[in-house]
Scaffold this motif. Structure first.
Motif, mmCIF file in Angstrom:
data_model
loop_
_atom_site.group_PDB
_atom_site.id
_atom_site.type_symbol
_atom_site.label_atom_id
_atom_site.label_comp_id
_atom_site.label_asym_id
_atom_site.label_seq_id
_atom_site.Cartn_x
_atom_site.Cartn_y
_atom_site.Cartn_z
ATOM 1 N N UNK A 313 0.829 -1.218 0.000
ATOM 2 C CA UNK A 313 0.000 0.000 0.000
ATOM 3 C C UNK A 313 0.856 1.257 0.000
ATOM 4 N N UNK A 314 1.894 1.249 0.853
ATOM 5 C CA UNK A 314 2.741 2.442 0.991
ATOM 6 C C UNK A 314 3.474 2.742 -0.313
ATOM 7 N N UNK A 315 3.944 1.676 -0.969
ATOM 8 C CA UNK A 315 4.691 1.852 -2.229
ATOM 9 C C UNK A 315 3.755 2.366 -3.335
ATOM 10 N N UNK A 316 2.539 1.849 -3.352
ATOM 11 C CA UNK A 316 1.597 2.234 -4.414
ATOM 12 C C UNK A 316 0.963 3.602 -4.167
ATOM 13 N N UNK A 317 1.012 4.071 -2.929
ATOM 14 C CA UNK A 317 0.279 5.296 -2.578
ATOM 15 C C UNK A 317 0.932 6.549 -3.173
ATOM 16 N N UNK A 318 0.099 7.564 -3.429
ATOM 17 C CA UNK A 318 0.670 8.855 -3.820
ATOM 18 C C UNK A 318 0.646 9.829 -2.641
ATOM 19 N N UNK A 319 0.336 9.309 -1.450
ATOM 20 C CA UNK A 319 0.323 10.161 -0.252
ATOM 21 C C UNK A 319 1.605 9.936 0.551
ATOM 22 N N UNK A 320 2.351 11.000 0.752
ATOM 23 C CA UNK A 320 3.622 10.875 1.461
ATOM 24 C C UNK A 320 3.768 11.987 2.485
ATOM 25 N N UNK A 321 4.335 11.709 3.654
ATOM 26 C CA UNK A 321 4.866 10.400 4.023
ATOM 27 C C UNK A 321 3.760 9.420 4.396
ATOM 28 N N UNK A 444 14.983 14.976 12.224
ATOM 29 C CA UNK A 444 15.712 16.087 11.595
ATOM 30 C C UNK A 444 17.097 16.269 12.203
ATOM 31 N N UNK A 445 17.244 15.915 13.506
ATOM 32 C CA UNK A 445 18.577 15.967 14.125
ATOM 33 C C UNK A 445 19.565 15.056 13.413
ATOM 34 N N UNK A 446 19.046 14.071 12.706
ATOM 35 C CA UNK A 446 19.911 13.108 12.011
ATOM 36 C C UNK A 446 19.979 13.422 10.514
ATOM 37 N N UNK A 447 19.556 14.610 10.146
ATOM 38 C CA UNK A 447 19.608 15.006 8.742
ATOM 39 C C UNK A 447 18.538 14.336 7.893
ATOM 40 N N UNK A 448 17.536 13.740 8.554
ATOM 41 C CA UNK A 448 16.460 13.078 7.811
ATOM 42 C C UNK A 448 15.238 13.989 7.781
ATOM 43 N N UNK A 449 14.524 13.979 6.682
ATOM 44 C CA UNK A 449 13.310 14.787 6.586
ATOM 45 C C UNK A 449 12.105 13.856 6.398
ATOM 46 N N UNK A 450 11.444 13.519 7.507
ATOM 47 C CA UNK A 450 10.349 12.548 7.376
ATOM 48 C C UNK A 450 9.209 13.062 6.502
ATOM 49 N N UNK A 451 8.992 14.380 6.485
ATOM 50 C CA UNK A 451 7.899 14.926 5.676
ATOM 51 C C UNK A 451 8.159 14.732 4.182
ATOM 52 N N UNK A 452 9.450 14.727 3.808
ATOM 53 C CA UNK A 452 9.784 14.580 2.387
ATOM 54 C C UNK A 452 10.051 13.128 2.006
ATOM 55 N N UNK A 453 9.955 12.243 2.993
ATOM 56 C CA UNK A 453 10.216 10.829 2.716
ATOM 57 C C UNK A 453 8.944 10.167 2.186
ATOM 58 N N UNK A 454 9.087 9.176 1.310
ATOM 59 C CA UNK A 454 7.900 8.484 0.807
ATOM 60 C C UNK A 454 7.247 7.654 1.912
ATOM 61 N N UNK A 455 8.088 6.931 2.630
ATOM 62 C CA UNK A 455 7.569 6.006 3.648
ATOM 63 C C UNK A 455 8.387 6.175 4.927
ATOM 64 N N UNK A 456 7.699 6.150 6.082
ATOM 65 C CA UNK A 456 8.392 6.181 7.371
ATOM 66 C C UNK A 456 7.858 5.005 8.191
ATOM 67 N N UNK A 457 8.755 4.110 8.583
ATOM 68 C CA UNK A 457 8.357 2.953 9.400
ATOM 69 C C UNK A 457 8.905 3.167 10.808
ATOM 70 N N UNK A 458 8.024 3.135 11.805
ATOM 71 C CA UNK A 458 8.435 3.402 13.186
ATOM 72 C C UNK A 458 7.960 2.267 14.079
ATOM 73 N N UNK A 472 0.688 11.626 5.908
ATOM 74 C CA UNK A 472 -0.274 11.835 4.819
ATOM 75 C C UNK A 472 -1.205 10.639 4.768
ATOM 76 N N UNK A 473 -0.655 9.474 5.107
ATOM 77 C CA UNK A 473 -1.481 8.281 5.266
ATOM 78 C C UNK A 473 -0.794 7.402 6.293
#
Ligand SMILES: [Zn+2]
Length: 522
Positions: A313-321, A444-458, A472-473
């Motif tokens: 679902x995450x790969x097929x989605x156009x909603x990010x992150x 962001x402290x680690x130079x990562x931008x979760x908002x600009x990432x396609x998928x975030x797994x936590x 976004x989803x």
């Protein structure tokens, strides 16, 4: 030894002489209120163990730093002479070792003995601590506190709504409350209410509330089905504040209870305290019945799916992150936090093999040796090593990670050192010690931008507010681990039966209020 005990005796006599008495100018002396507490939720379905070093213990005046409502200028701070002892909490995990428990309790009791007597005690616990070889640790703890402070002291207990309230805890607490929100946006507000009720009862001379109604509700549900953001949790918990605000009631509370420990105390509870017997009883019964009536309506608060379906679902989605909760090993519910199963599945997916695949951030996996290697390689360097599965290797072995180091940060209070390693299009956060990733700044402290990432797994269950706001989803993946959300996959042996939802055809339970004797009475 003799001199010390004589000193203690003198000190307590001196202390005693100013307790509850007036100053020479006729104004009332401030009450003496101690603060103590241990807070952790720990899963007995996880092989992990929690030792003393995993607790963040505040001792003495440092305890104040946990409670903004007790800062030096606050009105509550000025209404008592505070005697903070030990207040410790740990990230949820496996059962606490007996040694750690005895050490933390022992230190607390020693400090309490040093400053006797007390008009009040603010007892700040979570309520879902499991200790190796000991049932109902919070009940044991409060009994041992009573042995030291006696029964004149009013104890006001503040808890997480995922805690458990045994009869022992109910009897030894004079006032008791818990959060009214999950996620726990009202945690300090609840503590403040517990303190306010305690101060009020001391100042107005009414002392211990005359009645405590306790109703065990035979329901055991995971937190991921009982958020107060959505119904039926939302409407159910909306009834609590109006119930507590009635004349003759001191406080009212509903505990969901903790689902990943196997003891008779693990179930929902309603408690109401106050001076109006009829109102205390009827209010508790009405809350318990309201809970029972909606039992069939609790659902996972976000869509759930297998990990494979979630990633599809995450790969097929156009909603990010697109956020994916790796629920089974959620360290903030009691998972070991080092299960590698989910990450292994992700890294075998062909979509993520090349750098221009969908960007995915994985938070996180502990791997102290891997972190050392990454630090030696430096940012931009190549690193190869294994991480995870040091504690919970039941589902998947330590995972081989080979990639490029993109960030190294030191000094985090939980993780100590964090590194990011890029493998194909996946950025894996590896930590020296386990750490929950709940804030945007954690990324962001680690130079990562979760908002600009396609998928975030936590590794998390329901999303905490900051993650929820940026999604976004979102899907919750039913992954394996110490806090498996499919409770029926767990082997309960000691909880009370019948219990909803395990016993589908159970009869309606007796939800009449049980009046718990006041502390110190039989
Ligand atoms: Zn909780």
């Amino acid at each position: 030894m003799k001199r010390i005990s004589l000193y203690l005796l003198t000190a307590s006599l001196l202390a005693s002489s100013c307790t509850q008495q007036n100053k020479p100018d006729g104004t009332k002396a401030l009450p003496r209120i101690a603060i103590a507490g241990l807070a952790i939720e720990s899963s007995t379905f996880s092989p992990a163990l929690t030792d003393e070093a995993m607790f963040r213990a505040r001792v003495g005046d440092d305890v104040f730093s946990f409670y903004s409502f007790l800062n030096p200028d606050s009105s509550q701070r000025k209404r008592a002479n505070w005697i903070p002892t030990l207040r410790a909490h740990a990230i949820p995990g496996g059962a606490v070792t007996r040694e750690a428990y005895e050490s933390l309790v022992g230190k607390t009791l020693t400090m309490l003995k040093d400053s006797l007597p007390y008009d009040g005690l603010f007892f700040d616990i979570h309520g879902a601590m499991s200790v190796v070889g000991l049932d109902d640790p919070e009940g044991d703890f409060i009994k041992r506190v009573r042995d030291v402070v006696g029964y004149e002291t009013i104890i006001s207990t503040s808890m997480d709504l995922h805690g458990n309230v045994s009869k022992t805890l109910a009897q030894n607490s004079d006032i008791i409350t818990c959060y009214r929100m999950a996620p726990h946006e009202d945690s300090r507000e609840s503590d403040k209410r517990a303190v306010e009720n305690l101060l009020d009862r001391i100042e107005n001379g009414k002392g211990k509330p005359a009645y405590k109604a306790w109703i065990p509700v035979p329901i055991l549900l995971p937190g991921e089905k009982t958020s107060t953001r959505v119904d039926p949790g939302k409407s159910l918990y909306a009834k609590v504040a109006p119930a507590a605000d009635q004349e003759g009631i001191v406080d009212a509370a509903i505990w969901i209870g903790y689902a990943w420990a196997d003891e008779p105390r693990n179930h929902a509870v309603v408690m109401v305290t106050g001076d109006d017997k009829a109102k205390v009883t009827s209010t508790a019964e009405s809350l318990a019945n309201a809970f029972w009536e909606v039992r069939n309506e609790f659902e996972f608060i976000a869509p759930t799916a297998t990990l494979k379906e979630s990633l599809d679902m995450a790969i097929a989605s156009d909603k990010h992150p697109f956020m994916v909760s790796d629920m089974g090993d959620n360290p903030t519910a009691g998972g070991a936090g080092d299960v590698t199963w989910t990450l292994a599945q992700i890294l075998t997916r062909p979509e993520f093999k090349s750098a221009d695949g969908p960007s995915l951030i994985y938070a996180s996996i502990p791997g102290p040796e891997f972190v050392e290697k990454a630090v030696a390689a430096g940012v931009g360097g190549k690193v190869s090593g294994t991480a995870g599965a040091a504690v919970d290797a039941r589902f998947s072995p330590p995972i081989q990670l080979t990639g490029t180091v993109t960030a190294i940060e030191t000094g985090d209070a939980s993780a100590e050192t964090e590194v990011v390693v890029k493998i194909g299009s996946v950025s894996v956060i590896v930590t020296k010690k386990r750490k929950p990733y709940h804030r945007e700044s954690d990324f962001t402290n680690l130079g990562l931008n979760p908002r600009a990432s396609d998928i975030v797994v936590v590794k998390i269950g329901y999303l905490v507010p900051e993650l929820y706001d940026m999604r976004a989803d979102w899907i919750m993946a039913t992954t394996p681990g110490g806090v498996d959300q499919d409770l029926e996959r767990l082997e309960f042996k000691r909880i009370n039966r019948p219990m909803f939802p395990f016993d589908k055809d159970m009869e309606a339970p007796d939800l009449s209020a049980q009046l718990i004797p006041l502390s110190g009475s039989k």
